[in-house]
Motif scaffolding. Structure first.
Motif, PDB file in Angstrom:
ATOM      1  N   PRO A   1       0.836  -1.199   0.000  1.00 52.08           N
ATOM      2  CA  PRO A   1       0.000   0.000   0.000  1.00 52.08           C
ATOM      3  C   PRO A   1       0.876   1.255   0.000  1.00 52.08           C
ATOM      4  N   LEU A   2       0.279   2.374  -0.358  1.00 55.32           N
ATOM      5  CA  LEU A   2       1.031   3.632  -0.385  1.00 55.32           C
ATOM      6  C   LEU A   2       1.471   4.053   1.008  1.00 55.32           C
ATOM      7  N   SER A   3       0.680   3.715   2.001  1.00 58.56           N
ATOM      8  CA  SER A   3       1.086   4.024   3.372  1.00 58.56           C
ATOM      9  C   SER A   3       1.138   2.699   4.141  1.00 58.56           C
ATOM     10  N   VAL A   4       2.319   2.383   4.643  1.00 58.88           N
ATOM     11  CA  VAL A   4       2.505   1.138   5.366  1.00 58.88           C
ATOM     12  C   VAL A   4       3.453   1.404   6.531  1.00 58.88           C
TER      13      VAL A   4
ATOM     14  N   GLY B   1       7.134  -1.534  10.510  1.00 60.68           N
ATOM     15  CA  GLY B   1       7.121  -2.899  11.033  1.00 60.68           C
ATOM     16  C   GLY B   1       6.405  -3.869  10.109  1.00 60.68           C
ATOM     17  N   GLN B   2       5.300  -3.415   9.506  1.00 62.02           N
ATOM     18  CA  GLN B   2       4.572  -4.252   8.555  1.00 62.02           C
ATOM     19  C   GLN B   2       5.414  -4.516   7.313  1.00 62.02           C
ATOM     20  N   LEU B   3       6.105  -3.490   6.848  1.00 60.72           N
ATOM     21  CA  LEU B   3       6.973  -3.645   5.683  1.00 60.72           C
ATOM     22  C   LEU B   3       8.099  -4.635   5.978  1.00 60.72           C
ATOM     23  N   GLU B   4       8.708  -4.495   7.139  1.00 64.70           N
ATOM     24  CA  GLU B   4       9.788  -5.417   7.517  1.00 64.70           C
ATOM     25  C   GLU B   4       9.277  -6.847   7.605  1.00 64.70           C
TER      26      GLU B   4
END
Length: 63
Positions: free
Chosen positions: A36-39, A42-45
């Motif tokens: 998503p454009l905003s993440v 921690g979720q990205l990792e």
């Protein structure tokens, strides 16, 4: 990915771990990320960890 079906297998392993990916390319040889454009960081990792584990698992099957 070098082995036919590898991208599909990686996407399947990632999905079982909670990460949704897609395949792309003429023969579904590409794993496509759709963050998503905003993440949150921690979720990205965590998503990248799941992807890494899925790719490592696929390599273990080939080796």
């Amino acid at each position: 990915m070098g082995r036919p079906g590898a991208a599909r297998d990686v996407c399947g392993a990632a999905l079982r771990a909670g990460l949704l990916l897609e395949t792309a390319g003429r023969q579904d040889e590409v794993v496509k990320l759709l963050p998503p454009l905003s993440v949150a960081e921690g979720q990205l990792e965590r998503g990248l960890e799941i992807l890494d584990e899925a790719v490592a698992g696929d390599r273990a099957l080939v080796a």
